[in-house]
Design a protein around this motif. Structure first.
Motif, PDB file in Angstrom:
ATOM      1  N   GLY A  60       0.826  -1.205   0.000  1.00 36.70           N
ATOM      2  CA  GLY A  60       0.000   0.000   0.000  1.00 36.70           C
ATOM      3  C   GLY A  60       0.858   1.252   0.000  1.00 36.70           C
ATOM      4  O   GLY A  60       0.590   2.221  -0.723  1.00 36.70           O
ATOM      5  N   SER A  61       1.902   1.218   0.815  1.00 36.64           N
ATOM      6  CA  SER A  61       2.788   2.380   0.867  1.00 36.64           C
ATOM      7  C   SER A  61       3.518   2.555  -0.453  1.00 36.64           C
ATOM      8  O   SER A  61       3.721   3.673  -0.916  1.00 36.64           O
ATOM      9  CB  SER A  61       3.802   2.222   2.001  1.00 36.64           C
ATOM     10  OG  SER A  61       3.134   2.097   3.222  1.00 36.64           O
ATOM     11  N   ILE A  62       3.902   1.444  -1.065  1.00 34.29           N
ATOM     12  CA  ILE A  62       4.566   1.538  -2.366  1.00 34.29           C
ATOM     13  C   ILE A  62       3.613   2.190  -3.368  1.00 34.29           C
ATOM     14  O   ILE A  62       3.997   3.085  -4.122  1.00 34.29           O
ATOM     15  CB  ILE A  62       5.002   0.144  -2.876  1.00 34.29           C
ATOM     16  CG1 ILE A  62       6.051  -0.456  -1.949  1.00 34.29           C
ATOM     17  CG2 ILE A  62       5.539   0.249  -4.295  1.00 34.29           C
ATOM     18  CD1 ILE A  62       6.529  -1.838  -2.363  1.00 34.29           C
ATOM     19  N   LEU A  63       2.364   1.738  -3.340  1.00 37.26           N
ATOM     20  CA  LEU A  63       1.383   2.315  -4.268  1.00 37.26           C
ATOM     21  C   LEU A  63       1.291   3.829  -4.049  1.00 37.26           C
ATOM     22  O   LEU A  63       1.281   4.605  -5.005  1.00 37.26           O
ATOM     23  CB  LEU A  63       0.007   1.679  -4.072  1.00 37.26           C
ATOM     24  CG  LEU A  63      -1.019   2.087  -5.127  1.00 37.26           C
ATOM     25  CD1 LEU A  63      -0.875   1.217  -6.367  1.00 37.26           C
ATOM     26  CD2 LEU A  63      -2.443   1.991  -4.608  1.00 37.26           C
ATOM     27  N   GLY A  64       1.240   4.230  -2.785  1.00 37.93           N
ATOM     28  CA  GLY A  64       1.136   5.655  -2.477  1.00 37.93           C
ATOM     29  C   GLY A  64       2.342   6.435  -2.975  1.00 37.93           C
ATOM     30  O   GLY A  64       2.212   7.421  -3.698  1.00 37.93           O
ATOM     31  N   ILE A  65       3.540   5.992  -2.586  1.00 39.70           N
ATOM     32  CA  ILE A  65       4.752   6.740  -2.939  1.00 39.70           C
ATOM     33  C   ILE A  65       4.960   6.747  -4.452  1.00 39.70           C
ATOM     34  O   ILE A  65       5.249   7.777  -5.053  1.00 39.70           O
ATOM     35  CB  ILE A  65       5.994   6.124  -2.251  1.00 39.70           C
ATOM     36  CG1 ILE A  65       5.831   6.191  -0.726  1.00 39.70           C
ATOM     37  CG2 ILE A  65       7.260   6.823  -2.683  1.00 39.70           C
ATOM     38  CD1 ILE A  65       6.048   7.541  -0.132  1.00 39.70           C
ATOM     39  N   SER A  66       4.791   5.596  -5.074  1.00 38.49           N
ATOM     40  CA  SER A  66       4.971   5.555  -6.534  1.00 38.49           C
ATOM     41  C   SER A  66       3.970   6.471  -7.221  1.00 38.49           C
ATOM     42  O   SER A  66       4.309   7.153  -8.180  1.00 38.49           O
ATOM     43  CB  SER A  66       4.785   4.132  -7.058  1.00 38.49           C
ATOM     44  OG  SER A  66       5.886   3.352  -6.726  1.00 38.49           O
ATOM     45  N   SER A  67       2.743   6.477  -6.725  1.00 37.87           N
ATOM     46  CA  SER A  67       1.740   7.348  -7.335  1.00 37.87           C
ATOM     47  C   SER A  67       2.166   8.803  -7.222  1.00 37.87           C
ATOM     48  O   SER A  67       1.977   9.596  -8.164  1.00 37.87           O
ATOM     49  CB  SER A  67       0.386   7.167  -6.649  1.00 37.87           C
ATOM     50  OG  SER A  67      -0.100   5.870  -6.851  1.00 37.87           O
ATOM     51  N   ILE A  68       2.744   9.157  -6.086  1.00 39.07           N
ATOM     52  CA  ILE A  68       3.190  10.544  -5.916  1.00 39.07           C
ATOM     53  C   ILE A  68       4.290  10.869  -6.928  1.00 39.07           C
ATOM     54  O   ILE A  68       4.257  11.906  -7.606  1.00 39.07           O
ATOM     55  CB  ILE A  68       3.680  10.770  -4.471  1.00 39.07           C
ATOM     56  CG1 ILE A  68       2.480  10.762  -3.523  1.00 39.07           C
ATOM     57  CG2 ILE A  68       4.459  12.069  -4.356  1.00 39.07           C
ATOM     58  CD1 ILE A  68       2.841  10.783  -2.070  1.00 39.07           C
ATOM     59  N   VAL A  69       5.251   9.970  -7.030  1.00 37.14           N
ATOM     60  CA  VAL A  69       6.349  10.208  -7.968  1.00 37.14           C
ATOM     61  C   VAL A  69       5.811  10.326  -9.401  1.00 37.14           C
ATOM     62  O   VAL A  69       6.193  11.217 -10.154  1.00 37.14           O
ATOM     63  CB  VAL A  69       7.397   9.079  -7.861  1.00 37.14           C
ATOM     64  CG1 VAL A  69       8.431   9.191  -8.971  1.00 37.14           C
ATOM     65  CG2 VAL A  69       8.070   9.125  -6.501  1.00 37.14           C
ATOM     66  N   ILE A  70       4.892   9.430  -9.739  1.00 32.96           N
ATOM     67  CA  ILE A  70       4.315   9.479 -11.082  1.00 32.96           C
ATOM     68  C   ILE A  70       3.606  10.815 -11.303  1.00 32.96           C
ATOM     69  O   ILE A  70       3.746  11.448 -12.356  1.00 32.96           O
ATOM     70  CB  ILE A  70       3.342   8.299 -11.291  1.00 32.96           C
ATOM     71  CG1 ILE A  70       4.123   6.998 -11.338  1.00 32.96           C
ATOM     72  CG2 ILE A  70       2.515   8.487 -12.560  1.00 32.96           C
ATOM     73  CD1 ILE A  70       3.276   5.753 -11.264  1.00 32.96           C
ATOM     74  N   SER A  71       2.890  11.255 -10.297  1.00 36.28           N
ATOM     75  CA  SER A  71       2.175  12.522 -10.433  1.00 36.28           C
ATOM     76  C   SER A  71       3.149  13.674 -10.663  1.00 36.28           C
ATOM     77  O   SER A  71       2.932  14.518 -11.523  1.00 36.28           O
ATOM     78  CB  SER A  71       1.348  12.798  -9.185  1.00 36.28           C
ATOM     79  OG  SER A  71       0.424  11.765  -8.979  1.00 36.28           O
TER      80      SER A  71
END
Ligand SMILES: Nc1ncnc2c1ncn2[C@@H]1O[C@H](COP(=O)(O)OP(=O)(O)OP(=O)(O)O)[C@@H](O)[C@H]1O
Ligand SMILES: Nc1ncnc2c1ncn2[C@@H]1O[C@H](COP(=O)(O)OP(=O)(O)OP(=O)(O)O)[C@@H](O)[C@H]1O
Ligand SMILES: [Mg+2]
Ligand SMILES: [Mg+2]
Lengths: 499, 350, 322, 327
Positions: free
Chosen positions: D88-99
Motif C-alpha cells: 500500500g505504501s509503495i502504491l502511495g509513494i509511486s503514485s506521488i512520484v508518477i504525479s
C-alpha cells in the motif's frame, strides 16, 4: 533368575516398505548395561524410539517390570520409568538449562500454578553439580552452551529421576573424553543401583569395555545376544556384518593401480571452523574415491565444502584447469553434482514436481536465449527419470509421494541430466532398499567406466570396501588414513582408523 | 422494483459517528420518498473513492451522492457517472475551481453532474477563530485528523484567514496559530496528540480540533481535563458531541460548529429531482447549494440542538420532506440556507 | 581472550546480561531523548512531560505484551485492533449497568472470548493464524458496530479512573508484572517458548501443543482486553468503524512486540516492550515539540525500528527466514 | 508366499493412494475456480442477473486493474513463502512520484514510478535477506515508514498529476497495461528459470540452494519485482484517480493478501502456486465487494458476510498437506 526388567515381545516396525525392525524379542536383566550394536540403519534407534513413545510400533509390546508399557511421548515414557538420550539434539533453544531439564515435568516446582524458578534453578544446579557438571549454570539460556554441554544437560535430563531403563543412543560421539567418562560413571551407577542401561554405540571397544551383554541387530533382525566378557571385536563385527561382501551388488573388479590417472579435482588445505581441519586430497578421472568415518568426523561437511556449500570455508578446491570452486553455482556450472545425506532437506525439493527437481540445475543449459519451453523440460526430465527407472505416475508428480529410493533416483537423475563429471554422493544408499541399492551401485560402476569421478561419502564400511578405488578415513575433521582398493582390505583395517 | 428510484451514497464510512447520522437522515428521506439507497464505504482512500462510483453504477443506481477526498478524484467519478448515465451530486465538498480547473470544467459540461452542497469551510474556519480570539485566545493549537484531507485543508485556510483578519485589526495584540498536528480519527490517538501539543506548547490558550468525526475531539477534551487545564484552554471544533451541552457548561468546550449531517440530505434531493427530470442539468454549469454550519457556543444553544437534531429527531419531518421533494431549485437552496437551530425549533414547535 | 570475546562473555553472564539488555534499551531511549532535548530544550522532556509520554505509551505496551505470547510461538494475530474496539464497546456498555466491574470485566471477558474463538478456529480449521485472524477481524469489526448500534460509546466521566495517573499506571504495571510472571514463573511461558523453538520436539516432551496455543491466544486477547480498558479510559470514547479501520491499531502494539522479541535473548522482553513503546512515544512527542508534522514521526519510527531490528539481529549463516 | 501377498497388497494400496492423491490434487487446484463460479452464480441469482451484465463486467474490470497488477508482484513474493505488507505504501509513494513526473513526460513518469517501487522493494529485500529478518517484520516497518512519507508529501495538498493524464483513463489502455503485466509475468514465471527458482525456494529453500538456485539473489529480485510491478499499478491508479492523497493505497496490502488467499494461493508458497490464483482471487474479491453492495446490504452486514465467506472459502480450499506445521 530374577524377572527381567524389560521384555520386548515381537516388536515390529515398518516405514512404508522399509522393514526397520523385524519382530524383535529381547530381554533385559536388572542391573546390567546392555550394548546394542548393528550397522547404520539396522534399526537400533527405531527400536528404542518405540519404547520411548517417539514412534508407535506396528506390532508386539514392551513389558516393563511385568507390566505393559505404552508411551505416547517421552514424558509418558519417563513417568513409566524409561528415558532416552537421543542421537540428535534433544534440547530446545530459547529455554534455560533448568527449563530444559524439567520440561514436561515441572509439576514438582509448581504450586498453585506458580513456578518456583529459583527452586527449579537450584534443583537443576544441584543436579548438575552432583553430576560434576558444575560449569553449566542452570539459570542460563541453553543457547549459551556448545554442543557437548547441551548433551551433558540431556544426560542430566534423562537420568536425574533414576529411570528403570536408561537408553543412551550414540551419545558418546558427541562427547570428549571428559564427557564420556562422566557418562560411564552414570551408567555404572545405574547398574549399581540395580537398574538397567541400553547403550548404543558404534565404538565396539567402548561397548566391550562398558557393557555386560551385547545384542546385535542386523537389518532389523535380532542376531544374537552374547556376554561381553567373552566376546571379541572380531566376533562382534562378524555378527554385525553377517553377509558376504561384494557377492551380489558390489564391484568385483580390482584394477591394477599402476595405471596413471588424471587429476580432475584438487582439494587443498580445506578447513571449516569446528568441522574440518586442513584437508587435502585429489580426485581422479574414472575414480570412485570413498570417504568414511564416524558420523561426526567431518566427512559430511567435506562433501559440502567440495560442492562450495560450506560457509566460512578456507583453503581451495580447484579443477584440473585451475578453476576455483567457491560457490554452489560455481560447482554446478563446472559439472559437479552433489547428493546430500539429508536428502529431504538438502538434496531434493520434496514439495515440488519431479520435473522441476530434475530440471533445476540444468535450467540455464535448457534455455534458449533465456526461454524455457515446458515441452523441452518435460522431455528432458522424462528421459532422465526413465533412464533411472524412477517409479512414478509422471514427471508432474510431487517428489513427496515417492519412496526414499525413488527420491534418490531423482537426485541422481538430475545430476546425470546436468552431465556432471564429478559427483559428490553423501550416503547415497541411506535408507534405501536392496534393489535400488544395487541399481545405484551398478550405475556408479557405469559412470566410473565412462570416465566420471565420484566422491562417495559413506557410513557403511562394506559399501566403501565394495565400491571404492581409494578410501579416505576421517577422524576429528582430519584425514586419518588412506587405503587403496584391494581384495585384502578388510573392515577391521578401516574401523581401526575410524576410532 | 424496476421503476423504483435507486440512489447510491459513496461515503467515507457509514458506521462512524458522523457517518451513521448521515445514514439516519438519508434512510429517513429514502423511506419517505420510496427510494432505494445503497451505501459504499470508501474510507477516503482515493482509489476506493473512484471505485465506489463504479460499484454504484453496477448496482444499477440512477444517481449517486458522494463525499470525495480530493477534487482530482472527481474527474474519474464524473466520467463513470456520465458513461453510466448516473446523476451525481457532491456533499461536504466542492471542486476547487482554481486548483482543479479541469475537473471543474468537466463538472460543468457533464449532463450528469447535478451539483454540490457544501459548507464554506474557509468561512467556518474563519468564524471559529474569530470566536476564540474574541474570547481571549492568542496562541492557538491546531489538530487535524489526516494530513492532506480536502476538508481539513479548507478549514485550515479559514483558520489562517481568521488569524490574519484578527491581526490586521489588532496590530498590537497579535494572535498566532501553530502548525497542525494530526490526531487521526480515534479518541485515544486524539488524546495523545493533544497532550503532545500541550506538552510542547504549554502556553497555548486555545485548541482547534478541526474535525475527524468527533472522536479526536473527545480525546482532546480528556487530555485537557487530565492536565487540569479545563477552562484555561479553549476548545473549538467542527463536530458535535453527544454530551456537548455538559462540556459547554463545564467550560471544556468553547464553541462548536456542526450539524452538517443534514448536508447530504440536500445533495440527495438534488439527485432525486434530477432523476425525476425536475432539475434540468445543463452542459454549462451546475447547482451549488451552500449549507450553513450551525454554531453552538452556549449550553442553551446546545439544548435546542440536542432536542431537535439528535436522538430520534431529525431536522425535517416526513411530510416536510415530501413537500421539499417538489421544491424548485431556488426553494431548495433557500430551505438549505435557512436551516439553523432556531429554524428547526420554529418549525417543530408547531 | 580478546576484547570482543570478553565482552561477549560479559553479555552472557546472567546478571550482567540482563543489565546489558536493559542498559542497551536505556541508552537507546536516552539517545532519542537527548536528540530532541538538544534540538528543542525548552518544550520537550521535562520530568512531567516524560511522565505523560509514559502514560500514553503503556497502553500499547500492554497490547504488545499480549501479542508477545502469540508471536513467540511463531503465530500471528491481526485482530488485535478489532478486539480493542469490540472489547471497549462491550466494556462501556456493561459499565452503564455495573460500573467499574462492568467496564473491566466486560473488556477482559470479551477479550478472552475473542482469544478463545481465534485459537479455537485456528486449531479446528487448520488455517494459518495470520489468515484466520484477518477473516475474524472483519467479523469482529461488524460485531462491534452492531453492539454499539452505530453510536459513539462514551465512557461515563465517573468511570475514567484508568485513564488517569495512578489508575492507568497501576493497571498497566499490573499487566506487565503479570506478563513477566507468566513468562517466567509459570509453565505457560516455558511451553510457549518451547513450541516456538521446535514444535515437534515440544510435542515429544508431552506438551499438548494445541491446548497451549489456545491458551496463548486467550492470554493474548485478555491482555488486549486490558489494553481496551486503558484505551477507552484514556480516550473516553470508542466508535465502531468497519472497513478494516481497526488494522491500524495493530501496528503500535506490534512494534513493542518486535522490541520484546529482539531483547528476549537478554531475558528482558517485558522491559524491552515497555521501553520500546516509550521510545516510540518520545519520538512522537519530540517531533510535535519541534513543530514538525507528526507524519515525520512515522518515517522516523519505521526507520528506527528497522535499524534496531536489523542491528540486534545476529543471523546465523544460511539461516532460513521467510 | 504370504509376504509376497502382503507386498502385492501394499503395492496396490499405494497405487490406489496415489490415484486418490492425484484426483485430490487436481480437485484442490480447481477449487478456487469452482468457488469463483459459485460466487458468480450466487450473486447472479441474488441480483437478478445484474452482476453478469456487460456493464457490470466492464465496471468490475475497471476496478480490478490495480489490484490484479499489484497482486502479480506479490504473487511472486508469496511464492517464496514470504509476505509483503508494504504494498500500500509503495502504491502511495509511486503514485506521488508518477504525479510529479507526469508534468514532464508520461513515459518518464511511468519509469519513475516503476523505479520508485523497485527501490522500496530493494530495501525490503535487502533487509530481509542480509539480516535474515522475517519478511513480514521488515515490510511492516517499511509500510510504516513509507506511509509516513506519503502523508508527509501530501500534507499541504494532495499531489495532483498533470490534469490531462486522466485522458488515459480508458478501458483499453488499462486493460492493455494489465494484460501486458500479467502476460509478461506469466511468461517470466513459465518460460524462464525464475519461475522454477521461485517455486523451489518456497517449497524448500535449502534444497533449492543445493540445486544451484541463487536463493538470496532471487529473493531480493522478487521483492524488487513486486515493488516495480506495483509501480505500474500506481500508474493505472494515477490515471484513474488523478491526484494522490495521504490515504492512497491504505489497506492495499491486506486487499492483495485477501485476494490471493481467496484465489487459492497457499500462504506458504511453493510449487503449488498457480498463476490463475491471481486472476481468480482478485475477481472473487471484487465480485464479493460489489455483489454485496448490489444486494443492498448495509456496510456492517456486508463485512460480516465477507468475513464468513472468506473463512469458509479458505477452510475449504486450503492445502494443508504441504504445510508441515501450520503457524
Ligand atoms: N507421502 C506419500 N504419499 C503417497 N504415497 C507415498 C507417500 N510416501 C510414500 N508413499 C508410497 O508408499 C510406498 C512406500 O514408501 P517408502 O518410502 O516406505 O518406500 P521404501 O521402502 O523406502 O522404498 P525404496 O526402496 O524406494 O526406498 C511407495 O510406493 C511410495 O510411493
Ligand atoms: N522416520 C523414518 N521414516 C522412514 N524410514 C526410517 C525412519 N526412521 C528410520 N528409518 C529407516 O529405518 C531403518 C532403521 O533406522 P534406525 O534409525 O533405527 O537405524 P540405526 O540402527 O539407529 O542406525 P544408525 O546407526 O545410523 O543410527 C533405516 O533403514 C532407516 O532409513
Ligand atoms: Mg540410530
Ligand atoms: Mg525408503
Amino acid at each position: 533368575m530374577a524377572q527381567p526388567i524389560l521384555i520386548a515381545e515381537n516388536v515390529d516396525k515398518s516405514f512404508g516398505i522399509t522393514h526397520a525392525v523385524k519382530h524383535v524379542s529381547l530381554q533385559f536383566e536388572r542391573g546390567e548395561i546392555r550394548g546394542l550394536i548393528g550397522e547404520n540403519g539396522s534399526g537400533k534407534s527405531t527400536f528404542c524410539s518405540m519404547l520411548c513413545g517417539i514412534y508407535h510400533s506396528d506390532g508386539g509390546r514392551f513389558m516393563l517390570n511385568g507390566k505393559e508399557i505404552r508411551a505416547h511421548n517421552q514424558v509418558d515414557a519417563n513417568r513409566a520409568g524409561v528415558s532416552i538420550i537421543v542421537q540428535e539434539m534433544g534440547t530446545l533453544s530459547g529455554l534455560t538449562v533448568a527449563e530444559n531439564i524439567f520440561l514436561g515435568n515441572e509439576d514438582r516446582f509448581i504450586r498453585l500454578g506458580v513456578k518456583n524458578t529459583p527452586a527449579m534453578n537450584r534443583e537443576a544446579q544441584r543436579l548438575l553439580d552432583e553430576y560434576g557438571f558444575g560449569h553449566i549454570k542452570a539459570s542460563l539460556m541453553i543457547d549459551h552452551f556448545h554442543f557437548e554441554d547441551r548433551k551433558l544437560v540431556e544426560i542430566v535430563k534423562a537420568t536425574y529421576f533414576k529411570p528403570q531403563v536408561l537408553i543412551v543412543d550414540e551419545t558418546t560421539t558427541a562427547l570428549s573424553q571428559y564427557g564420556r567418562d562422566e557418562l560411564y560413571k552414570i551408567m555404572n551407577a545405574t547398574r549399581a543401583d540395580n537398574r538397567t542401561v541400553i547403550f548404543i554405540s558404534h565404538d565396539l571397544n567402548e561397548v566391550l569395555q562398558h557393557t555386560d551383554h551385547i545384542s546385535v541387530l542386523r537389518d532389523g533382525e535380532l542376531i544374537d545376544t552374547i556376554p561381553s566378557q567373552s566376546a571379541t571385536e572380531d566376533e562382534l563385527k562378524r555378527l554385525m556384518v553377517g553377509r558376504e561382501l561384494g557377492s551380489r551388488y558390489y564391484r568385483t573388479d580390482y584394477p591394477d593401480e599402476t595405471k596413471p590417472l588424471d587429476m580432475v579435482l584438487s582439494v587443498r588445505g580445506v578447513s571449516v571452523p569446528g568441522q574440518l581441519q586442513d584437508v587435502s586430497f585429489d580426485l581422479h578421472r574414472g575414480e570412485i574415491l570413498g570417504v568414511g568415518g564416524l558420523s561426526e568426523c567431518g566427512m559430511h561437511e567435506l562433501g559440502k565444502a567440495v560442492f562450495g556449500a560450506s560457509y566460512d570455508r578456507k583453503g581451495s578446491v580447484t579443477l584440473a584447469d585451475g578453476t576455483a570452486i567457491r560457490s554452489i553455482p560455481d560447482a554446478i556450472r563446472h559439472s559437479i553434482g552433489y547428493a546430500s545425506k539429508d536428502r529431504d532437506n538438502e538434496s531434493i525439493i520434496v514439495n515440488d514436481s519431479i520435473c522441476d527437481n530434475i530440471v533445476l540445475p540444468s535450467a540455464n543449459d535448457l534455455a534458449e536465449n533465456g526461454v524455457l519451453m515446458q515441452r523441452k523440460l518435460n522431455r528432458f526430465a522424462g528421459e532422465h527419470a526413465d533412464h533411472m527407472s524412477v517409479k512414478m505416475t509422471g514427471i508432474g508428480q510431487f517428489v513427496s509421494d515417492l519412496s526414499g529410493g525413488n527420491k534418490q533416483k531423482v537426485v541422481v537423475a538430475r545430476w546425470l541430466g546436468k552431465a556432471s563429471d564429478i559427483l559428490v554422493l553423501d550416503s547415497p544408499t541411506r535408507g534405501i532398499d536392496v534393489k535400488v541399492k544395487a541399481d545405484i551401485y551398478s550405475l556408479m560402476a557405469e559412470l566410473r567406466a565412462a570416465g566420471k569421478s565420484i566422491l562417495m561419502i559413506s557410513e557403511e564400511i562394506q559399501e566403501l570396501l565394495g565400491m571404492c578405488d581409494r578410501i579416505l578415513i576421517m577422524k576429528d575433521g582430519k584425514i586419518n588414513a588412506e587405503f587403496i582398493r584391494s581384495r585384502e582390505l578388510g573392515e577391521e583395517d578401516i574401523i581401526a582408523k575410524m576410532l | 422494483a424496476e421503476d423504483k428510484i435507486k440512489i447510491g451514497v459513496s461515503i467515507w464510512s457509514s458506521t462512524d459517528t458522523l457517518g451513521s447520522e448521515v445514514k439516519r437522515i438519508l434512510d429517513s428521506a429514502a423511506e419517505t420518498l420510496g427510494v432505494d439507497v445503497v451505501y459504499v464505504d470508501q474510507a477516503h482512500v482515493s482509489e476506493q473513492v473512484t471505485a465506489s462510483a463504479e460499484t454504484l453504477a453496477m448496482a444499477g443506481c440512477d444517481g449517486m451522492i458522494i463525499c470525495n477526498s480530493s477534487s482530482a478524484e472527481m474527474a474519474s467519478v464524473i466520467n463513470t457517472c456520465t458513461d453510466n448515465k448516473m446523476y451525481l451530486a457532491q456533499f461536504f465538498r466542492v471542486i476547487n475551481a482554481e486548483a482543479n480547473p479541469t475537473e471543474y470544467e468537466m463538472a460543468k459540461t457533464s449532463p450528469y453532474y447535478v451539483g454540490t452542497v457544501h459548507e464554506s469551510e474557509p468561512d467556518n474556519g474563519k468564524r471559529l477563530v474569530q470566536i476564540v480570539c474574541e474570547k481571549g485566545a492568542r496562541k492557538i493549537g491546531l489538530m487535524g485528523w489526516e494530513p492532506g484531507d480536502a476538508t481539513f485543508l479548507g478549514r485550515w485556510e479559514g483558520y489562517k484567514a481568521g488569524i490574519e483578519a484578527w491581526n490586521a485589526e489588532h496590530p498590537s495584540d497579535q494572535a498566532t496559530l501553530l502548525e497542525p498536528q494530526y490526531g487521526r480519527t480515534t479518541s485515544d490517538t486524539g488524546r495523545a496528540t493533544a497532550e503532545a501539543i500541550i506538552a510542547a506548547n504549554p502556553d497555548i490558550d486555545a485548541l482547534i480540533v478541526a474535525g475527524g468525526g468527533g472522536d479526536p475531539l473527545v480525546g482532546a477534551i480528556a487530555a485537557i481535563e487530565g492536565l487540569g487545564l479545563t477552562g484555561k484552554i479553549q476548545v473549538v471544533s467542527t463536530d458535535f458531541l453527544p454530551d456537548l451541552g455538559e462540556k459547554l457548561k463545564a467550560g471544556a468546550m468553547s464553541a462548536e460548529s456542526g450539524g452538517h449531517y443534514a448536508d447530504p440530505f440536500f445533495a440527495f434531493m438534488l439527485v432525486y429531482n434530477a432523476i425525476r427530470g425536475n432539475y434540468p442539468t445543463s452542459t454549462d454549469g451546475f447547482y451549488e447549494v451552500i449549507f450553513p454550519y450551525m454554531f453552538v457556543a452556549s449550553p442553551e444553544d446546545y439544548e435546542a440542538y440536542a432536542k431537535y437534531f439528535t436522538g430520534t429527531e431529525l431536522p425535517y419531518y416526513p411530510d416536510e420532506i415530501k413537500a421539499m421533494a417538489d421544491y424548485t431549485i431556488d426553494q431548495l437552496k433557500e430551505a438549505c440556507a435557512a436551516l439553523s437551530v432556531s429554524d428547526v425549533v420554529a418549525r417543530h414547535a408547531k | 581472550m580478546d576484547w570482543a570475546a570478553r565482552f561477549q562473555k560479559l553479555k552472557t553472564n546472567r546478571v550482567i546480561g540482563r543489565f546489558y539488555g536493559l542498559g542497551l534499551l536505556v541508552v537507546m531511549a536516552a539517545f532519542f531523548f537527548a536528540i530532541f532535548k538538544v534540538l528543542t530544550p525548552n518544550n520537550f522532556g521535562s520530568p512531567e512531560n516524560l511522565f505523560f509520554y509514559l502514560q500514553s505509551s503503556i497502553i500499547y505496551s500492554v497490547g504488545a505484551c499480549g501479542l508477545y505470547f502469540i508471536v513467540v510461538m511463531g503465530l500471528f494475530d491481526f485482530s488485535i485492533g478489532a478486539n480493542v474496539v469490540l472489547s471497549s464497546i462491550v466494556g462501556v456498555v456493561f459499565s452503564k449497568s455495573f460500573g467499574y466491574a462492568g467496564l473491566v470485566l466486560g473488556c477482559i471477558l470479551c477479550g478472552a472470548l475473542i482469544g478463545f474463538l481465534n485459537g479455537f478456529l485456528y486449531i479446528k480449521l487448520n488455517i494459518p493464524s495470520m489468515i484466520v485472524t484477518v477473516g475474524l477481524m472483519l467479523i469482529y469489526e461488524s460485531a462491534a458496530y452492531y453492539v454499539a448500534g452505530g453510536v459513539k460509546q462514551m465512557l461515563d466521566p465517573s468511570l475514567q479512573m484508568f485513564g488517569r495517573s495512578p489508575g492507568n499506571i497501576l493497571l498497566s504495571f499490573a499487566a506487565f508484572f503479570l506478563t513477566n510472571f507468566i513468562i517466567k514463573h509459570t509453565r505457560i511461558g516455558t511451553y510457549c517458548y518451547a513450541i516456538g523453538s521446535n514444535e515437534y520436539t515440544a510435542k515429544n516432551m508431552g506438551i499438548r501443543v494445541d491446548r497451549q496455543k489456545l491458551i496463548g491466544f486467550v492470554l493474548c486477547h485478555v491482555f488486549v482486553g486490558i489494553m481496551a480498558v486503558l484505551s477507552v479510559s484514556y480516550g473516553t470514547s470508542m466508535t465502531a468503524t468497519t472497513g478494516m479501520a481497526s488494522m491500524i491499531r495493530n501496528f503500535t502494539p506490534l512494534m513493542g512486540t518486535f522490541f520484546g522479541l529482539t531483547f528476549r535473548k537478554y531475558g528482558t522482553a517485558v522491559p524491552a516492550i515497555i521501553i520500546g513503546e516509550f521510545i516510540i512515544a518520545i519520538i512522537f512527542n519530540g517531533f510535535v515539540a519541534l513543530g514538525a508534522p507528526t507524519t515525520v514521526q512515522n518515517i522516523v519510527t519505521g526507520a528506527a525500528l528497522l535499524a534496531i531490528v536489523a542491528f540486534t539481529a545476529r543471523p546465523q549463516k544460511g539461516a532460513i527466514a521467510k | 508366499m504370504k509376504s509376497q501377498n502382503i507386498a502385492a497388497d501394499s503395492e496396490a494400496r499405494s497405487a490406489r493412494n496415489l490415484r486418490n492423491a492425484r484426483v485430490h490434487n487436481r480437485l484442490q487446484a480447481f477449487l478456487p475456480l469452482i468457488g469463483l463460479l459459485i460466487i458468480v452464480a450466487a450473486f447472479a441469482g441474488l441480483t437478478d442477473g445484474q452482476i453478469v451484465t456487460m456493464r457490470s463486467v466492464r465496471l468490475i474490470l475497471s476496478q480490478v486493474y490495480p489490484l490484479m497488477i499489484a497482486s502479480t508482484g506479490v504473487f511472486m513474493v508469496m511464492t517464496l513463502g514470504s509476505l509483503d505488507f508494504s504494498q500500500g505504501s509503495i502504491l502511495g509513494i509511486s503514485s506521488i512520484v508518477i504525479s510529479w513526473l507526469s508534468f514532464y513526460s508520461i513515459p518518464l513518469a511511468i519509469v519513475g514510478g516503476i523505479l520508485t517501487g523497485a527501490a522500496i522493494g530493494l530495501m525490503n529485500g535487502f533487509f530481509h535477506v542480509s539480516f535474515r529478518i522475517p519478511s513480514f517484520i521488515v515490510t511492516i516497518c517499511t509500510m510504516y515508514l513509507f506511509r509516513g512519507l506519503c502523508a508527509y508529501l501530501t500534507t499541504d495538498a494532495p499531489v495532483a498529476a498533470m490534469p490531462s493524464i486522466t485522458a488515459l483513463n480508458q478501458d483499453w489502455i488499462k486493460l492493455a497495461i494489465t494484460a501486458g503485466v500479467l502476460l509478461a509475468a506469466f511468461l517470466v514465471f513459465r518460460f524462464t528459470r525464475i519461475g522454477i527458482d521461485l517455486k523451489a525456494i518456497g517449497a524448500g529453500e535449502l534444497a533449492a540452494r543445493y540445486s544451484g538456485v541463487r536463493t538470496d539473489l532471487v529473493k531480493v529480485l522478487a521483492f524488487v519485482a513486486a515493488g516495480a510491478i506495483t509501480g505500474i499499478a500506481a500508474f493505472v491508479n494515477v490515471v484513474k484517480v488523478g491526484s494522490i492523497t495521504s490515504t492512497a493505497g491504505n489497506q492495499f496490502e491486506t486487499q492483495i493478501l485477501i485476494a490471493l488467499v481467496l484465489g487459492g494461493l497457499p500462504i506458504s508458497g511453493g510449487a503449488k502456486v498457480r498463476f490463475s490464483n491471481i486472476i481468480i482471487g482478485t475477481l472473487i474479491s471484487l465480485i464479493l465487494n460489489n455483489g454485496l453492495v448490489m444486494i443492498g446490504l448495509d456496510t456492517a452486514m456486508q463485512q460480516l458476510i465477507k468475513g464468513v465467506i472468506f473463512l469458509a472459502v479458505v477452510a475449504l480450499t486450503i492445502d494443508r498437506k504441504s504445510l508441515k506445521v501450520i503457524k
